[in-house]
Design a protein around this motif. Structure first.
Motif, PDB file in Angstrom:
ATOM      1  N   GLN A   1     -42.403  24.124 -25.028  1.00 24.16           N
ATOM      2  CA  GLN A   1     -40.976  24.539 -24.428  1.00 24.16           C
ATOM      3  C   GLN A   1     -40.011  23.287 -25.137  1.00 24.16           C
ATOM      4  O   GLN A   1     -40.565  22.034 -25.351  1.00 24.16           O
TER       5      GLN A   1
ATOM      6  N   GLY B   1     -37.424  23.835 -21.122  1.00 25.32           N
ATOM      7  CA  GLY B   1     -37.930  24.839 -20.392  1.00 25.32           C
ATOM      8  C   GLY B   1     -37.916  26.302 -21.047  1.00 25.32           C
ATOM      9  O   GLY B   1     -38.792  27.067 -20.541  1.00 25.32           O
TER      10      GLY B   1
ATOM     11  N   HIS C   1     -40.112  23.757 -12.675  1.00 19.11           N
ATOM     12  CA  HIS C   1     -39.769  24.351 -13.940  1.00 19.11           C
ATOM     13  C   HIS C   1     -40.678  23.791 -15.059  1.00 19.11           C
ATOM     14  O   HIS C   1     -41.255  22.660 -14.998  1.00 19.11           O
ATOM     15  N   GLY C   2     -41.043  24.669 -15.930  1.00 17.46           N
ATOM     16  CA  GLY C   2     -41.828  24.486 -17.079  1.00 17.46           C
ATOM     17  C   GLY C   2     -43.431  24.480 -16.715  1.00 17.46           C
ATOM     18  O   GLY C   2     -44.129  24.076 -17.382  1.00 17.46           O
TER      19      GLY C   2
END
Lengths: 131, 437
Positions: A57, A60, B323-324
């Motif tokens: 990522q 994100g 998030h992620g």
């Protein structure tokens, strides 16, 4: 025009105005960092060419099999050598993508460029992601 | 009214969609196996190829099944044939060519695009071409309908238009104005992808409303003020709530504030679901033997679960940790499988199944698929929780080791999900005529 069509038109106009604002002001002024150099620009395209986002990522965007890369490569840090090794030979999880040395350097330049931005944000991803 | 020729086109879309669903699920399962057995096909067919194949085929299933349904339903709503059947077939042929070409490109490791749209940009022109054909055909047909439009027509119109817009937006990176500014590039990519999901949700929810109307025989709901209020609320969310993906991007704080405020309006939708809960349960009792209705009810339950998750993930303090992580995947899988796939399977069932009665095999498939999906979903949340807990303290490899029990569960339940879907699909009797619906 009936009320429903009017509401739809208003929403659409608001959306278009908002989109234009996002394309310009909304993404222009909060952080100022010099534009990427040619090598970093090429690195971004190499990142896309090998579909690195399937596993990694950046801010994100991307998969979770590999580590987050937004702040993985700070200029002149020890993680540079490690990153080079991963990109050159792969790892038990990462395939060897057979990148040329030039492509590796370009990707690393791109990741260093990205890291400058995450330093400016309140980003909380792991700072030791590559270790 | 619909002719057999129009129905043949719709049926061809639906058969293709089911093939895409099975292929997409199979690649997803293979991806899951690579999580738990990292050396399996690591160099010969790596995750970089499996993931885009899985994602693209599953998204193709959603669009193909939704389009097939619209090709079938629209002539019955407007009471005459499509503007051009030839345009419809051109749409189908171009779409199939794109899917085959895209799959070959991914399988051979040829990329060049972005996440979820990894194909080289030139392929995007073909996608835009067939969508434009569909758009022209749809609007030329629907605008002949002079009566008061039910909500599903509004939903299909906005879904078709917004997909065209968001798809174009997702390709803006080819211009250096976007590509060379990392903040702009990332924000616009999140914006395009976030709204794109909303656009196909409009197509799918429109299908759900049409089915509800047909099954209940009651047209009041699809014209009611309340339904339209929630349609506009959903549309507002489609347009503005994508920003919760960008909480970590150093863009203007306003993008995050707008998104947060809009996301919280989803609480109204949640409240409405709770308010109507009793009525929903009695409706299920009334239609407990109708396969399409049962699938729609399953989708309802998934709407409830995913809405709670979506609202939680929109809260900045929570989003900062989640998030992620696989929390995001749980939300994506819950919506694409739990909501979209259940509704679209209901649509395929409604069109293709001669019997009104749910068979034992169907019921077994329904329960297997939904139970497996629930375990799958919980395991994804577990993996996400683990990562959120250790993020910043442990290395990526150490975190993966902690997540491993969840990954085994995800793969195992993914296998049963595939079995469940196979059981459901095996009830479908594909045929080229409508059978009088």
């Amino acid at each position: 025009m009936n009320t429903r069509a009017r509401v739809l038109s208003l929403l659409t106009i608001a959306f278009i105005v908002y989109s234009v604002w996002v394309y310009t002001e909304g993404t222009d002024s909060s952080v100022w960092i010099d534009p990427p150099g040619i090598s970093a620009q090429e690195g971004k395209l190499v990142y896309q060419k090998y579909n690195c986002s399937a596993c990694h990522q950046i801010f994100g965007l991307g998969g979770y099999l590999g580590p987050e890369l937004s702040n993985s490569l700070v200029q002149n840090s020890p993680s540079e050598a490690l990153a080079f090794s991963y990109l050159k030979y792969g790892s038990p999880r990462m395939p060897n993508l057979h990148l040329s040395d030039e492509e590796i350097q370009q990707v690393m330049e791109y990741l260093k460029y990205v890291a400058k931005f995450s330093g400016e944000s309140n980003y909380t991803g792991s700072p030791v992601a590559l270790k | 009214m619909a002719t057999e020729k129009t129905d043949t086109l719709a049926h061809v879309f639906l058969v293709t969609s089911v093939v895409l669903l099975l292929a997409g699920l199979t690649f997803g399962l293979a991806g899951g196996l690579q999580y738990v057995f990292p050396l399996w096909m690591k160099d010969s067919f790596p995750f970089t190829r499996l993931r885009p194949l899985h994602v693209s085929l599953v998204i193709s299933w959603i669009f193909t099944a939704a389009s097939g349904g619209i090709y079938y339903y629209l002539p019955r709503i407007v009471k005459h044939n499509w503007y051009s059947l030839r345009l419809g077939w051109m749409h189908y042929i171009l779409m199939v060519c794109v899917i085959i070409l895209m799959s070959f490109l991914y399988a051979s490791g040829t990329f060049g695009g972005r996440e979820y749209l990894e194909f080289p940009p030139w392929l995007g022109l073909l996608i835009l071409s067939y969508w434009t054909l569909f758009l022209i055909n749809f609007f030329r047909t629907v605008f002949t309908y002079k009566e008061k439009w039910p909500v599903y027509l509004w939903m299909w119109c906005s879904g078709i238009l917004f997909f065209a817009f968001t798809f174009l937006e997702s390709q803006l990176w080819i211009f250096s104005f976007f590509r060379d500014n990392l903040v702009r590039d990332t924000t616009v990519q999140w914006k395009a992808l976030g709204s794109m999901v909303g656009s196909w949700n409009m197509l799918v929810y429109g299908t759900a409303f049409y089915l509800m109307e047909q099954i209940s025989g009651n047209s009041k709901v699809v014209h009611s003020k309340k339904t339209f209020f929630f349609f506009f609320l959903g549309l507002t969310n489609l347009m503005f709530n994508w920003g919760h993906h960008t909480y970590i991007v150093p863009a203007s704080p306003w993008i995050k504030n707008v998104s947060y405020i809009i996301s919280m309006t989803e609480l109204l939708i949640l409240g409405n679901i709770l308010y109507q809960w009793k009525g929903t349960v009695s409706e299920i009792q009334k239609n407990k033997n109708n396969p399409a209705y049962l699938l729609l009810s399953a989708a309802d339950a998934w709407v409830f679960l995913n809405l709670i998750l979506a609202i939680l993930l929109s809260v900045p303090a929570i989003n900062n940790h989640t998030h992620g992580t696989h929390f995001t995947v749980a939300h994506a899988m819950g919506t694409t499988i739990g909501i979209n796939t259940m509704i679209l399977l209901a649509s395929v069932m409604y069109i293709q199944w001669k019997s009104e009665k749910a068979s034992r095999k169907f019921i077994a498939g329904m329960w297997t698929a939904n139970t497996a999906l629930f375990i799958f979903w919980i395991a994804l949340l577990g993996a996400g929780w683990t990562k959120a807990l250790y993020q910043g303290q442990l290395t990526h490899q150490q975190i993966i080791s902690h997540e491993m029990p969840f990954f085994y569960t995800i793969t195992f339940s993914g296998f049963f999900l595939l079995i469940g879907v196979l059981l459901i699909i095996s009830n479908i009797k594909f045929r080229s005529s409508s059978g009088g619906r």
